[in-house]
Design a protein around this motif. Structure first.
Motif, PDB file in Angstrom:
ATOM      1  N   TYR A  75       0.971  -1.256  -0.010  1.00 34.28           N
ATOM      2  CA  TYR A  75      -0.143   0.076  -0.039  1.00 34.28           C
ATOM      3  C   TYR A  75       0.783   1.337  -0.130  1.00 34.28           C
ATOM      4  O   TYR A  75       1.999   1.393   0.559  1.00 34.28           O
TER       5      TYR A  75
ATOM      6  N   THR B 138      -9.625  -0.032  -3.905  1.00 36.28           N
ATOM      7  CA  THR B 138     -10.951  -0.575  -3.536  1.00 36.28           C
ATOM      8  C   THR B 138     -11.943  -1.016  -4.383  1.00 36.28           C
ATOM      9  O   THR B 138     -12.038  -2.183  -4.431  1.00 36.28           O
TER      10      THR B 138
ATOM     11  N   LYS C 223      -1.114   4.616   9.681  1.00 37.85           N
ATOM     12  CA  LYS C 223      -2.480   5.128  10.008  1.00 37.85           C
ATOM     13  C   LYS C 223      -3.419   4.842   8.721  1.00 37.85           C
ATOM     14  O   LYS C 223      -4.398   3.964   8.873  1.00 37.85           O
ATOM     15  N   GLN C 224      -2.977   5.131   7.523  1.00 39.34           N
ATOM     16  CA  GLN C 224      -3.768   4.998   6.291  1.00 39.34           C
ATOM     17  C   GLN C 224      -3.801   3.476   6.029  1.00 39.34           C
ATOM     18  O   GLN C 224      -4.854   3.155   5.710  1.00 39.34           O
TER      19      GLN C 224
ATOM     20  N   ARG D  53      -4.059   0.967   8.314  1.00 36.61           N
ATOM     21  CA  ARG D  53      -4.825   0.288   9.021  1.00 36.61           C
ATOM     22  C   ARG D  53      -6.342   0.655   8.686  1.00 36.61           C
ATOM     23  O   ARG D  53      -7.340   0.011   8.955  1.00 36.61           O
ATOM     24  N   LEU D  54      -6.595   1.740   8.361  1.00 37.20           N
ATOM     25  CA  LEU D  54      -8.008   2.280   7.696  1.00 37.20           C
ATOM     26  C   LEU D  54      -8.133   1.346   6.630  1.00 37.20           C
ATOM     27  O   LEU D  54      -9.256   0.847   6.534  1.00 37.20           O
ATOM     28  N   PHE D  55      -7.196   1.251   5.890  1.00 35.94           N
ATOM     29  CA  PHE D  55      -7.583   0.263   4.508  1.00 35.94           C
ATOM     30  C   PHE D  55      -7.870  -0.976   4.889  1.00 35.94           C
ATOM     31  O   PHE D  55      -8.728  -1.645   4.395  1.00 35.94           O
TER      32      PHE D  55
ATOM     33  N   GLU E 157      -8.915  -2.131   7.803  1.00 33.58           N
ATOM     34  CA  GLU E 157     -10.383  -2.103   8.411  1.00 33.58           C
ATOM     35  C   GLU E 157     -11.545  -2.012   7.074  1.00 33.58           C
ATOM     36  O   GLU E 157     -12.395  -2.750   7.277  1.00 33.58           O
ATOM     37  N   ASN E 158     -11.433  -1.600   6.386  1.00 35.27           N
ATOM     38  CA  ASN E 158     -12.401  -1.254   5.139  1.00 35.27           C
ATOM     39  C   ASN E 158     -12.328  -2.684   4.376  1.00 35.27           C
ATOM     40  O   ASN E 158     -13.571  -3.160   4.053  1.00 35.27           O
TER      41      ASN E 158
ATOM     42  N   LYS F 216     -11.901  -5.606   5.765  1.00 33.66           N
ATOM     43  CA  LYS F 216     -12.543  -6.498   6.482  1.00 33.66           C
ATOM     44  C   LYS F 216     -13.922  -6.077   6.509  1.00 33.66           C
ATOM     45  O   LYS F 216     -14.854  -7.411   6.807  1.00 33.66           O
ATOM     46  N   ARG F 217     -14.311  -5.015   6.323  1.00 31.73           N
ATOM     47  CA  ARG F 217     -15.707  -4.837   6.308  1.00 31.73           C
ATOM     48  C   ARG F 217     -16.205  -5.470   4.710  1.00 31.73           C
ATOM     49  O   ARG F 217     -17.210  -5.998   4.630  1.00 31.73           O
TER      50      ARG F 217
END
Length: 137
Positions: A9, A38, A70-71, A73-75, A77-78, A80-81
């Motif tokens: 990433y 995404t 941080k980016q 981790r947010l990616f 989490e997305n 995983k959703r």
């Protein structure tokens, strides 16, 4: 058994690599503009029978956190959703971009090919995936 997809990433570009369905061969896949990553993955993953994702995670040698963490981790989490049943692993990507350049030099890739940053990104993703596979069988 499905493929494993590796993600290197980046803020602008993201390198991708994938195994064959038997998980024997690792190949650089492509480099995708991070702004369309995404939607790309929403299409690629189900159409190519990916059943695990490995995401490069930069660990600083001094123990500090890389600004892009941080980016990432947010990616994740997305992801995983979007793919709740998909196993997602992190793998230390420290120095993979430098190693990617070394691999391309050793492989006699042309200067023009090596100068294209996206090629380094997808090669780094392949190194992330190769390293993960060596550690995890």
């Amino acid at each position: 058994m499905g493929r494993i997809l590796a993600i290197d990433y980046g803020g602008k570009r993201t390198g991708l690599a994938v195994t064959d369905p038997s998980r024997i061969i690792v190949s650089p896949l492509e480099t995708v503009d991070t702004t369309v990553l995404t939607p790309y993955l929403k299409n690629y993953i189900p159409n190519n029978k990916v059943d695990r994702i490995v995401v490069g995670f930069p660990v600083n040698p001094n123990g500090g956190e890389n600004p892009i963490v941080k980016q990432i981790r947010l990616f994740v989490e997305n992801l995983k959703r979007l793919f709740p049943d998909m196993p997602i692993d992190y793998y230390d990507e420290q120095y993979t971009s430098k190693q990617a350049v070394d691999v391309m030099l050793a492989g006699n890739f042309s200067k023009k090919y090596r100068a294209t940053k996206g090629n380094t990104d997808k090669m780094a993703a392949a190194l992330i995936l190769q390293g993960w596979m060596e550690e995890n069988g």
